[in-house]
Motif scaffolding. Structure first.
Motif, PDB file in Angstrom:
ATOM      1  N   LEU A 280       0.737  -1.210   0.142  1.00 39.82           N
ATOM      2  CA  LEU A 280       0.024  -0.085   0.094  1.00 39.82           C
ATOM      3  C   LEU A 280       0.813   1.164  -0.029  1.00 39.82           C
ATOM      4  CD1 LEU A 280      -2.683   1.290   0.230  1.00 39.82           C
ATOM      5  CD2 LEU A 280      -2.603   1.101   2.543  1.00 39.82           C
ATOM      6  N   ALA A 281       1.786   1.399   0.844  1.00 38.35           N
ATOM      7  CA  ALA A 281       2.507   2.478   1.025  1.00 38.35           C
ATOM      8  C   ALA A 281       3.173   2.833  -0.496  1.00 38.35           C
ATOM      9  CB  ALA A 281       3.601   2.371   2.048  1.00 38.35           C
ATOM     10  N   ARG A 282       3.784   2.213  -0.968  1.00 36.35           N
ATOM     11  CA  ARG A 282       4.423   2.232  -2.469  1.00 36.35           C
ATOM     12  C   ARG A 282       3.352   2.667  -3.276  1.00 36.35           C
ATOM     13  NH1 ARG A 282       9.321   0.787  -2.945  1.00 36.35           N
ATOM     14  NH2 ARG A 282       9.638  -0.599  -1.473  1.00 36.35           N
ATOM     15  N   LEU A 283       2.387   1.980  -3.356  1.00 39.81           N
ATOM     16  CA  LEU A 283       1.164   2.461  -4.255  1.00 39.81           C
ATOM     17  C   LEU A 283       0.855   3.627  -4.146  1.00 39.81           C
ATOM     18  CD1 LEU A 283      -0.725  -1.203  -4.275  1.00 39.81           C
ATOM     19  CD2 LEU A 283       0.318   0.089  -6.396  1.00 39.81           C
ATOM     20  N   GLN A 284       0.614   4.207  -2.870  1.00 39.67           N
ATOM     21  CA  GLN A 284       0.257   5.541  -2.460  1.00 39.67           C
ATOM     22  C   GLN A 284       1.134   6.474  -2.867  1.00 39.67           C
ATOM     23  OE1 GLN A 284       0.272   4.606   1.759  1.00 39.67           O
ATOM     24  NE2 GLN A 284      -1.992   4.877   1.885  1.00 39.67           N
ATOM     25  N   LYS A 285       2.504   6.339  -2.725  1.00 38.07           N
ATOM     26  CA  LYS A 285       3.552   7.147  -3.212  1.00 38.07           C
ATOM     27  C   LYS A 285       3.459   7.293  -4.740  1.00 38.07           C
ATOM     28  CE  LYS A 285       8.314   8.618  -2.532  1.00 38.07           C
ATOM     29  NZ  LYS A 285       9.500   8.381  -1.937  1.00 38.07           N
ATOM     30  N   GLU A 286       3.492   6.124  -5.573  1.00 34.70           N
ATOM     31  CA  GLU A 286       3.513   6.280  -6.836  1.00 34.70           C
ATOM     32  C   GLU A 286       2.172   6.689  -7.641  1.00 34.70           C
ATOM     33  OE1 GLU A 286       6.462   2.199  -7.522  1.00 34.70           O
ATOM     34  OE2 GLU A 286       4.325   1.987  -8.010  1.00 34.70           O
ATOM     35  N   THR A 287       1.198   6.683  -6.979  1.00 30.92           N
ATOM     36  CA  THR A 287      -0.169   7.321  -7.495  1.00 30.92           C
ATOM     37  C   THR A 287      -0.122   8.954  -7.224  1.00 30.92           C
ATOM     38  OG1 THR A 287      -1.347   5.268  -6.916  1.00 30.92           O
ATOM     39  CG2 THR A 287      -2.689   7.418  -7.107  1.00 30.92           C
ATOM     40  N   GLN A 288       0.437   9.178  -6.182  1.00 30.66           N
ATOM     41  CA  GLN A 288       0.487  10.747  -5.857  1.00 30.66           C
ATOM     42  C   GLN A 288       1.440  11.186  -6.752  1.00 30.66           C
ATOM     43  OE1 GLN A 288       0.713  10.939  -1.365  1.00 30.66           O
ATOM     44  NE2 GLN A 288      -1.389  10.052  -1.505  1.00 30.66           N
ATOM     45  N   LEU A 289       2.716  10.520  -7.200  1.00 28.21           N
ATOM     46  CA  LEU A 289       3.657  10.790  -8.152  1.00 28.21           C
ATOM     47  C   LEU A 289       3.093  11.012  -9.513  1.00 28.21           C
ATOM     48  CD1 LEU A 289       6.756   9.150  -6.909  1.00 28.21           C
ATOM     49  CD2 LEU A 289       6.542  11.524  -6.904  1.00 28.21           C
ATOM     50  N   GLY A 290       1.969  10.581  -9.712  1.00 23.61           N
ATOM     51  CA  GLY A 290       1.212  10.578 -11.073  1.00 23.61           C
ATOM     52  C   GLY A 290       1.636   9.536 -12.032  1.00 23.61           C
ATOM     53  N   MET A 291       2.191   8.344 -11.295  1.00 25.50           N
ATOM     54  CA  MET A 291       2.556   7.255 -12.250  1.00 25.50           C
ATOM     55  C   MET A 291       1.438   6.476 -12.788  1.00 25.50           C
ATOM     56  SD  MET A 291       5.821   5.866 -10.183  1.00 25.50           S
ATOM     57  CE  MET A 291       6.021   4.298 -10.989  1.00 25.50           C
ATOM     58  N   TYR A 292       0.092   6.819 -12.503  1.00 19.48           N
ATOM     59  CA  TYR A 292      -0.912   6.007 -12.871  1.00 19.48           C
ATOM     60  C   TYR A 292      -2.008   6.607 -13.419  1.00 19.48           C
ATOM     61  CZ  TYR A 292       1.896   2.493 -10.629  1.00 19.48           C
ATOM     62  OH  TYR A 292       2.835   1.805  -9.968  1.00 19.48           O
ATOM     63  N   ASP A 293      -2.742   6.217 -14.515  1.00 20.86           N
ATOM     64  CA  ASP A 293      -4.056   6.599 -14.828  1.00 20.86           C
ATOM     65  C   ASP A 293      -5.240   5.988 -14.295  1.00 20.86           C
ATOM     66  OD1 ASP A 293      -2.897   8.818 -16.799  1.00 20.86           O
ATOM     67  OD2 ASP A 293      -2.252   6.759 -17.710  1.00 20.86           O
ATOM     68  N   ALA A 294      -5.178   4.773 -14.105  1.00 18.30           N
ATOM     69  CA  ALA A 294      -6.243   4.165 -13.263  1.00 18.30           C
ATOM     70  C   ALA A 294      -5.491   2.978 -12.475  1.00 18.30           C
ATOM     71  CB  ALA A 294      -7.266   3.696 -14.245  1.00 18.30           C
ATOM     72  N   ILE A 295      -6.429   2.439 -11.428  1.00 21.44           N
ATOM     73  CA  ILE A 295      -6.052   1.401 -10.718  1.00 21.44           C
ATOM     74  C   ILE A 295      -7.034   0.375 -10.845  1.00 21.44           C
ATOM     75  CG2 ILE A 295      -5.765   0.538  -8.451  1.00 21.44           C
ATOM     76  CD1 ILE A 295      -3.514   2.645  -8.845  1.00 21.44           C
ATOM     77  N   LEU A 296      -6.428  -0.966 -10.889  1.00 18.92           N
ATOM     78  CA  LEU A 296      -7.390  -2.058 -11.311  1.00 18.92           C
ATOM     79  C   LEU A 296      -7.402  -2.959  -9.895  1.00 18.92           C
ATOM     80  CD1 LEU A 296      -6.750  -3.192 -15.090  1.00 18.92           C
ATOM     81  CD2 LEU A 296      -8.408  -1.269 -14.038  1.00 18.92           C
ATOM     82  N   HIS A 297      -8.292  -3.042  -9.133  1.00 18.71           N
ATOM     83  CA  HIS A 297      -8.378  -3.915  -7.869  1.00 18.71           C
ATOM     84  C   HIS A 297      -9.095  -5.223  -8.371  1.00 18.71           C
ATOM     85  CE1 HIS A 297      -8.048  -4.175  -3.353  1.00 18.71           C
ATOM     86  NE2 HIS A 297      -8.317  -5.502  -3.680  1.00 18.71           N
TER      87      HIS A 297
END
Length: 439
Positions: free
Chosen positions: A146-163
């Motif tokens: 989760l922590a890595r995903l939080q940071k990468e999302t906030q860095l703008g690395m993703y356009d969408a997440i698929l859970h």
């Protein structure tokens, strides 16, 4: 004047009197975005525990803050646990958004506003190259990635997440408080990019009610199955759980199958496949896996793959359907591991060639990514996998995917155990899409 002994009695009861007054909960929480499927739109969903208005105030980044207002509505969700806890799920859809523009927003009402978030409206061009993070099986306890995903999302690395199914472990527990806590945890991802979901087995309690009520996916199926388009991809989300919880409606297998067939027919019309050649599916339980746990995917006669013969009429599986309509990549979770398969159909490998297996593959490519982290830890593998198993890892982690263009799609696996190292990657290259691509 109140007698002394009466005053003392009232003072001693004061804590009880205070405890007897329910708190007022008008503050928005559990904010998350999803893509409703229409270009230029975004759905904002959040929770309050008292009834309030449902408003989103928003504006373009760099412009006047909150200059636009959109209104929606709230639905009352009563959890089926002993306490019958009530919560209000608010939904507001923003429309006429400028493609690829960044917006700043908050949500709530004059009785309480969320903090300020931002998102980038999805680019509706078919030449857009969207970037995804994808995973399943992430819990409230031990959500290691989760922590890595939080940071990468906030860095703008993703356009969408698929859970890809299995949330919180489990959303219904402690009278749905675990669900609340999990939704608060993912807010730091899901309030910034569309968080697209499908149901897993851990959502099944009370007929998937926590899942069906908390998320806002396209279509009219309470988020159980739907499809949407992004860039050159048509993405289908489905419920593998219809094959396992027959008490909740055996007819759902046939309903979903019929819907899938119609959706795939539409996506395969020459004019549609020309602009969105990639067809991707996401469903929780895989058709194939080499884990050592006797799950459905370890069986040759997997329900998801081949269907069920013990229903009346017999229920069709999904492998032949997906093969017939030229599904390119199938994304799965459920197994708490990462596994990449060679192109496979009918339990046999159909590589493009020995040297370049994923260049013009002759069958769909399967990826299993269920190791984001939960209280059940990771799974073990069978020491003797079948020939279709190409790469396996028990590390905690998640998958990144980019649909680069009409012919190239990139996938890589991130190990959180190895501090974000990319431990596996492939390019899927296709000159041709659809059923004819297999020959």
């Amino acid at each position: 004047m109140v007698p002394l002994h009466t005053a003392c009695l009232l003072l001693s009861l004061a804590p009880l009197l205070v405890l007897g007054v329910p708190p007022i909960w008008t503050q928005p929480e559990q904010v998350h975005l999803s893509y409703p499927g229409a270009p230029g739109s975004m759905a904002v969903t959040w929770t309050t525990f008292n009834e309030t208005e449902s408003k989103v105030e928003y504006g373009l980044l760099g412009g006047r803050l909150f200059e636009m207002i959109a209104k929606g509505g709230a639905t009352l969700f009563v959890d089926s646990g002993k306490e019958k806890r009530k919560m209000y799920i608010h939904r507001v859809t923003l429309t006429d958004l400028k493609p690829a523009a960044t917006y700043v927003y908050h949500c709530g009402s004059d009785e309480g506003w969320s903090e300020v978030f931002s998102f980038t409206a999805l680019n509706d061009s078919t030449s857009f190259s969207p970037r995804f993070a994808l995973y399943g099986d992430m819990g409230n306890e031990n959500p290691q990635s989760l922590a890595r995903l939080q940071k990468e999302t906030q860095l703008g690395m993703y356009d969408a997440i698929l859970h890809i199914g299995d949330f919180a472990y489990d959303m219904h527990e402690d009278n749905a408080r675990i669900g609340d806590e999990f939704m608060r945890q993912i807010q730091s991802i899901a309030a910034y990019v569309p968080y697209m979901t499908c149901p897993g087995n851990h959502e099944s309690t009370y007929n998937f009610s926590n899942y069906r009520n908390r998320f806002t996916m396209p279509g009219q199926t309470e988020s159980l199955w739907y499809s949407w388009n992004l860039g050159s991809a048509h993405i289908i989300s489905l419920s593998t759980e219809v094959y396992f919880y027959l008490d909740f409606g055996q007819e759902l297998i046939f309903k979903q199958y019929e819907w899938l067939m119609k959706d795939l027919e539409e996506a395969n019309k020459p004019e549609n496949r020309a602009v969105r050649p990639w067809i991707l599916t996401m469903g929780h339980r895989p058709m194939y896996c080499s884990d050592d746990d006797q799950d459905d995917c370890t069986q040759f006669d997997s329900y998801v793959r081949l269907g069920r013969s013990d229903t009346e009429p017999p229920a069709p599986g999904l492998e032949d359907l997906f093969y017939r309509y030229g599904v390119d990549v199938e994304l799965w979770a459920h197994e708490h591991t990462y596994e990449r398969l060679w192109p496979v159909y009918g339990d046999k490998v159909y590589n493009g060639s020995k040297e370049q297996p994923y260049v013009n593959p002759k069958a769909p490519v399967h990826i299993i990514t269920g190791s984001a982290g939960c209280r059940e830890k990771t799974d073990r593998f069978n020491p003797n996998p079948k020939e279709w198993s190409a790469f396996r890892s028990m590390d905690y982690g998640y998958t990144r995917m980019q649909v680069v263009n009409a012919t190239h799609l990139y996938l890589e696996q991130v190990s959180d155990d190895q501090y974000g190292k990319v431990i596996d990657s492939i390019w899927v290259e296709k000159e041709k899409h659809g059923f004819s691509a297999w020959f």
